[in-house]
Design an enzyme around this catalytic site. Structure first.
Site, short mmCIF file in Angstrom:
data_model
loop_
_atom_site.label_atom_id
_atom_site.label_comp_id
_atom_site.label_asym_id
_atom_site.label_seq_id
_atom_site.Cartn_x
_atom_site.Cartn_y
_atom_site.Cartn_z
N ALA A 1 -7.80 82.55 17.38
CA ALA A 1 -8.48 82.14 18.59
C ALA A 1 -9.76 82.96 18.85
O ALA A 1 -9.66 83.88 18.17
CB ALA A 1 -7.62 81.96 19.97
N LYS A 2 -10.62 82.56 19.80
CA LYS A 2 -11.56 83.48 20.28
C LYS A 2 -11.39 84.98 20.49
O LYS A 2 -12.13 85.97 19.95
CB LYS A 2 -12.44 82.88 21.46
CG LYS A 2 -13.48 82.06 20.94
CD LYS A 2 -14.56 81.73 22.05
CE LYS A 2 -15.44 80.59 21.87
NZ LYS A 2 -15.18 79.50 22.59
#
Ligand code: GLU
Length: 484
Positions: A254-255
């Site tokens: 994820a980011k």
């Protein structure tokens, strides 16, 4: 045995709801490699039927990402002279036609139950079972055929009440799920839009896919799609469910772990071939080999060597792969590639600039990306009187006690004849030995004066690339700055 069409046909079917995640791209890449290896076809299909979440902007991001990576697709309706991709929203008539077929053959039915009614049934189930989950909707319309097609309704699949549905997964072997696990799932909404499983199955059937590869988060959907294939009497493709890409902590990438959108890597100055090399290796292996050209990937890729454990993203490794790909470019390719990045920094340099060509080879040895390369070249192109000095370097190596070294260096630079690396090396080394100086005591103030940084290519090389005039102007300026 899977679908036996002679020609390999694979697809990538993203939903345009955000940036194109590098995990998804890996799936696309494997399919693309497989198609190119086998002389088959690679289809791009935009699954844009979730009106609330799909955006044109996200579609453009998908197309731009695929183009930048060089993952070209082979067919689709002609759009502005370009082949494809396919858009599901342009195929709604087809889904209606197939829904009608399934209704006519008794595999699907029109369901008029409203959301509220279904919610009530769910609540009643949960109450009766003491809050248990696992409610499976059984529509009162399941065995009725008297509904009016002109009254808003959804179309539901009539899921068999017994038996098993399974497939022989390319990566995981045989998998089977009891049909009692499934409810009568919706194929078409009242507004005529298909739900994912139906649109996907109809498209994969009509597009004659021979292999369907997707993330393993879709394993729950595959039995439903197979039920649709069977009801339509269609031959099954092979299915491959790829593991997710994880972050270093073992959770889905994820980011917070790293850049996840493909275009972010473009904007960081990564090379597309480096990105596909890294993504290919994240979950597939070919002995110990780490670095592959695009052509090698096409030749060597095989589903047999795709693992089922999630690959873990490793930013350092990614950079290393990048650096290796940057190194594969020759000086002219690097020059052409870095010019736009120099322009972004306000430096208008031509790809055949003498200084650029001379500086590229030594600078690129320290770089993994075009951004780093542009950064490493930057000071060569700043006007001599506009060079900025790294603060820490200035404090450490531009002190009063560095003045004598800079002054002597100036004399030797002014006198070197011819002005080349050997002559400069001989005269500067001779002076250092004669005066029993430490190399660092000369080199670091010199670097700061010439480049404004503590890291740069070798001193003699840097002097030659800058040329005598510029080198002298920069040394004079550093002296003036120190003298204040
Ligand atoms: N639109 C689906 C997704 O993006 C496609 C899954 C599939 O490949 O079937 O997850």
């Amino acid at each position: 045995m899977g679908y036996t069409g002679a020609m390999t046909r694979v697809r990538f079917a993203p939903s345009p709801t955000g940036s194109l995640h590098i995990g998804g791209v890996r799936t696309a890449l494997y399919c693309w490699l497989y198609a190119r290896q086998t002389g088959g076809q690679f289809v791009l299909r935009i699954e844009d039927t979730d009106a609330a979440r799909s955006t044109d902007e996200a579609t453009q991001v998908v197309l731009e990402s695929m183009r930048w990576l060089g993952l070209d697709w082979d067919e689709g309706p002609e759009v502005g002279g370009d082949a494809g991709p396919y858009f599901q929203t342009e195929r709604l008539g087809l889904y209606k036609e197939y829904a009608d077929k399934l209704i006519a053959s008794g595999h699907a039915y029109r369901c008029y139950a409203t959301k509220e009614e279904i919610a009530e049934m769910r609540a009643a189930y949960e109450k009766a079972s003491g809050g248990k989950r696992g409610f499976r909707f059984r529509s009162p319309w399941r065995d009725r055929t008297d509904g009016d097609p002109n009254v808003p309704h959804s179309v539901r699949f009539k899921t068999p009440l017994e038996g098993e549905t399974g497939w022989d997964d390319v990566l995981r072997g045989p998998i089977s799920v009891s049909n009692t696990e499934q409810q009568d799932f919706v194929l078409l909404r009242p507004n005529g839009l298909p739900l994912y499983n139906f649109g996907c199955a109809v498209d994969d059937i009509t597009m004659k896919m021979t292999l369907v590869a997707r993330g393993d988060d879709h394993m729950v959907n595959t039995p439903l799609q197979i039920l649709i294939y069977k009801a339509l009497g269609a031959e099954l493709p092979r299915f491959a469910h790829l593991p997710m890409v994880h972050g270093p902590d073992g959770k889905k990438l994820a980011k917070r772990h790293a850049s996840v959108g493909v275009l972010e890597y473009r904007d960081l100055g990564y090379l597309p071939d480096g990105v596909i090399n890294y993504l290919a290796r994240l979950g597939w292996s070919h002995g110990d080999q780490e670095i592959f050209t695009r052509q090698e990937l096409i030749e060597k890729f095989s589903w047999e060597h795709v693992g089922v454990t999630a690959g873990r993203y490793d930013g350092k490794k990614f950079e290393h792969v990048q650096a290796q790909h940057l190194r594969m470019l020759d000086d002219a390719e690097l020059a052409t590639g870095v010019v736009p990045w120099l322009k972004k920094r306000g430096l208008d340099v031509a790809p055949d600039d003498r200084k650029l060509i001379a500086a590229i080879a030594p600078v690129q040895l320290r770089c993994a990306t075009f951004i780093e390369l542009a950064d490493g070249l930057d000071y060569f192109f700043r006007p001599d009187d506009a060079l900025t000095y790294e603060e820490k370097g200035q404090r450490k190596f531009m002190r009063a006690e560095d003045l004598p070294q800079l002054k002597t260096l100036r004399e030797l630079v002014a006198a070197a004849d011819p002005f080349d690396a050997e002559t400069l090396e001989a005269s500067i080394k001779g002076w250092i030995e004669r005066d029993a100086l430490k190399m660092k005591a000369v080199a670091q103030p010199a670097r700061m004066a010439l480049t404004g940084r503590t890291k740069s290519p070798g001193l003699y090389e840097t002097l030659v690339i800058l040329g005598r005039e510029s080198s002298l102007a920069r040394i004079d300026r550093a002296i003036a700055v120190i003298e204040g």
